[in-house]
Design a protein around this motif. Structure first.
Motif, PDB file in Angstrom:
ATOM      1  N   SER A  66       0.889  -1.147   0.000  1.00 39.05           N
ATOM      2  CA  SER A  66       0.000   0.000   0.000  1.00 39.05           C
ATOM      3  C   SER A  66       0.937   1.209   0.000  1.00 39.05           C
ATOM      4  N   TYR A  67       0.519   2.286  -0.636  1.00 39.83           N
ATOM      5  CA  TYR A  67       1.401   3.445  -0.736  1.00 39.83           C
ATOM      6  C   TYR A  67       0.696   4.706  -0.283  1.00 39.83           C
ATOM      7  N   LYS A  68       1.536   5.689   0.067  1.00 37.12           N
ATOM      8  CA  LYS A  68       1.035   6.992   0.487  1.00 37.12           C
ATOM      9  C   LYS A  68       2.008   8.064   0.014  1.00 37.12           C
ATOM     10  N   LEU A  69       1.480   9.118  -0.563  1.00 32.69           N
ATOM     11  CA  LEU A  69       2.267  10.297  -0.921  1.00 32.69           C
ATOM     12  C   LEU A  69       2.014  11.360   0.134  1.00 32.69           C
ATOM     13  N   SER A  70       3.067  12.068   0.532  1.00 34.85           N
ATOM     14  CA  SER A  70       2.913  13.023   1.614  1.00 34.85           C
ATOM     15  C   SER A  70       3.956  14.124   1.526  1.00 34.85           C
ATOM     16  N   ASP A  71       3.631  15.261   2.128  1.00 31.92           N
ATOM     17  CA  ASP A  71       4.597  16.349   2.304  1.00 31.92           C
ATOM     18  C   ASP A  71       5.030  16.457   3.761  1.00 31.92           C
ATOM     19  N   SER A  72       4.512  15.576   4.614  1.00 34.48           N
ATOM     20  CA  SER A  72       4.845  15.585   6.030  1.00 34.48           C
ATOM     21  C   SER A  72       6.299  15.173   6.234  1.00 34.48           C
ATOM     22  N   THR A  73       6.939  15.762   7.236  1.00 34.57           N
ATOM     23  CA  THR A  73       8.331  15.414   7.499  1.00 34.57           C
ATOM     24  C   THR A  73       8.457  14.250   8.472  1.00 34.57           C
ATOM     25  N   PHE A  74       7.332  13.662   8.869  1.00 37.81           N
ATOM     26  CA  PHE A  74       7.391  12.463   9.708  1.00 37.81           C
ATOM     27  C   PHE A  74       7.074  11.272   8.817  1.00 37.81           C
ATOM     28  N   GLN A  75       8.103  10.483   8.514  1.00 39.13           N
ATOM     29  CA  GLN A  75       7.977   9.363   7.586  1.00 39.13           C
ATOM     30  C   GLN A  75       8.656   8.128   8.157  1.00 39.13           C
ATOM     31  N   CYS A  76       8.013   6.986   8.013  1.00 39.93           N
ATOM     32  CA  CYS A  76       8.597   5.706   8.435  1.00 39.93           C
ATOM     33  C   CYS A  76       9.132   5.759   9.865  1.00 39.93           C
ATOM     34  N   GLY A  77       8.396   6.425  10.734  1.00 37.88           N
ATOM     35  CA  GLY A  77       8.771   6.457  12.138  1.00 37.88           C
ATOM     36  C   GLY A  77       9.887   7.419  12.491  1.00 37.88           C
ATOM     37  N   GLU A  78      10.267   8.272  11.572  1.00 38.62           N
ATOM     38  CA  GLU A  78      11.329   9.233  11.876  1.00 38.62           C
ATOM     39  C   GLU A  78      11.023  10.589  11.258  1.00 38.62           C
ATOM     40  N   THR A  79      11.582  11.625  11.850  1.00 38.21           N
ATOM     41  CA  THR A  79      11.449  12.956  11.296  1.00 38.21           C
ATOM     42  C   THR A  79      12.577  13.147  10.299  1.00 38.21           C
ATOM     43  N   VAL A  80      12.217  13.537   9.088  1.00 36.97           N
ATOM     44  CA  VAL A  80      13.208  13.678   8.030  1.00 36.97           C
ATOM     45  C   VAL A  80      13.281  15.120   7.576  1.00 36.97           C
ATOM     46  N   LYS A  81      14.373  15.434   6.926  1.00 43.10           N
ATOM     47  CA  LYS A  81      14.604  16.787   6.450  1.00 43.10           C
ATOM     48  C   LYS A  81      13.695  17.078   5.266  1.00 43.10           C
ATOM     49  N   LYS A  82      13.022  18.204   5.305  1.00 45.73           N
ATOM     50  CA  LYS A  82      12.176  18.641   4.194  1.00 45.73           C
ATOM     51  C   LYS A  82      13.048  19.386   3.194  1.00 45.73           C
ATOM     52  N   ILE A  83      12.968  18.965   1.949  1.00 48.66           N
ATOM     53  CA  ILE A  83      13.722  19.587   0.871  1.00 48.66           C
ATOM     54  C   ILE A  83      12.726  20.258  -0.066  1.00 48.66           C
ATOM     55  N   LYS A  84      13.033  21.459  -0.479  1.00 42.40           N
ATOM     56  CA  LYS A  84      12.144  22.208  -1.366  1.00 42.40           C
ATOM     57  C   LYS A  84      11.820  21.381  -2.613  1.00 42.40           C
ATOM     58  N   ASN A  85      10.557  21.380  -3.011  1.00 45.10           N
ATOM     59  CA  ASN A  85      10.057  20.690  -4.201  1.00 45.10           C
ATOM     60  C   ASN A  85      10.167  19.168  -4.123  1.00 45.10           C
ATOM     61  N   VAL A  86      10.305  18.616  -2.928  1.00 43.36           N
ATOM     62  CA  VAL A  86      10.411  17.166  -2.778  1.00 43.36           C
ATOM     63  C   VAL A  86       9.318  16.686  -1.840  1.00 43.36           C
ATOM     64  N   SER A  87       8.606  15.658  -2.265  1.00 40.73           N
ATOM     65  CA  SER A  87       7.592  15.020  -1.433  1.00 40.73           C
ATOM     66  C   SER A  87       8.109  13.650  -1.009  1.00 40.73           C
ATOM     67  N   PHE A  88       7.258  12.892  -0.355  1.00 41.54           N
ATOM     68  CA  PHE A  88       7.663  11.585   0.142  1.00 41.54           C
ATOM     69  C   PHE A  88       6.711  10.505  -0.357  1.00 41.54           C
ATOM     70  N   LEU A  89       7.276   9.337  -0.627  1.00 43.64           N
ATOM     71  CA  LEU A  89       6.511   8.160  -0.986  1.00 43.64           C
ATOM     72  C   LEU A  89       6.827   7.099   0.050  1.00 43.64           C
ATOM     73  N   SER A  90       5.790   6.577   0.696  1.00 38.59           N
ATOM     74  CA  SER A  90       6.012   5.474   1.628  1.00 38.59           C
ATOM     75  C   SER A  90       5.246   4.255   1.137  1.00 38.59           C
ATOM     76  N   LEU A  91       5.914   3.111   1.209  1.00 34.48           N
ATOM     77  CA  LEU A  91       5.329   1.833   0.823  1.00 34.48           C
ATOM     78  C   LEU A  91       5.269   0.949   2.052  1.00 34.48           C
ATOM     79  N   SER A  92       4.157   0.264   2.218  1.00 37.93           N
ATOM     80  CA  SER A  92       4.003  -0.676   3.328  1.00 37.93           C
ATOM     81  C   SER A  92       3.679  -2.039   2.730  1.00 37.93           C
ATOM     82  N   ASP A  93       4.549  -3.013   2.985  1.00 36.64           N
ATOM     83  CA  ASP A  93       4.370  -4.363   2.456  1.00 36.64           C
ATOM     84  C   ASP A  93       3.095  -4.952   3.044  1.00 36.64           C
TER      85      ASP A  93
END
Length: 128
Positions: A66-93
């Motif tokens: 299952s997948y999720k697109l997000s602009d949140s900086t909390f991903q996969c259980g950690e806070t990550v650095k937000k980069i301009k013009n970059v979003s996040f894709l998370s996949l869950s098996d």
């Protein structure tokens, strides 16, 4: 002194432009569809509108997510650095709930560029 100031301003402007161009702009383009690796034509990901993703090697399914697109900086259980013009894709098996997170460096009508968290590798896919 005035010349140095002008040169510095021009240098800052050029660096800003290069930084913007260096990242493929993440648009609101839908990720839904079939994406084939530019490095390996057998490797493809198929994203559906119901939030599911199938990973293939040739005609063999090698992963269901299952997948999720997000602009949140909390991903996969950690806070990550937000980069301009970059979003996040998370996949869950769907079988074992393993999480895989990527910086979505670019998403256009024809190309998707991913950078796995904690990696310097980039993976580029073309829409089929």
């Amino acid at each position: 002194m005035k010349t140095i100031t002008i040169i510095l301003i021009q240098l800052i402007m050029v660096l800003s432009i290069l930084n913007t161009v260096s990242h493929l702009e993440v648009s609101h383009t839908s990720i839904v569809g079939t994406w084939v690796s530019e490095n390996d034509a057998k490797s493809k990901w198929v994203f559906s509108s119901d939030g599911k993703c199938m990973k293939y090697n040739g005609n063999e399914i090698i992963g269901r997510y299952s997948y999720k697109l997000s602009d949140s900086t909390f991903q996969c259980g950690e806070t990550v650095k937000k980069i301009k013009n970059v979003s996040f894709l998370s996949l869950s098996d769907v079988e074992d709930n393993s999480q895989y997170c990527y910086y979505l460096e670019g998403l256009t009508e024809v190309r998707m560029t991913l950078n796995p968290f904690n990696s310097s590798k980039f993976f580029t896919y073309k829409r089929q």
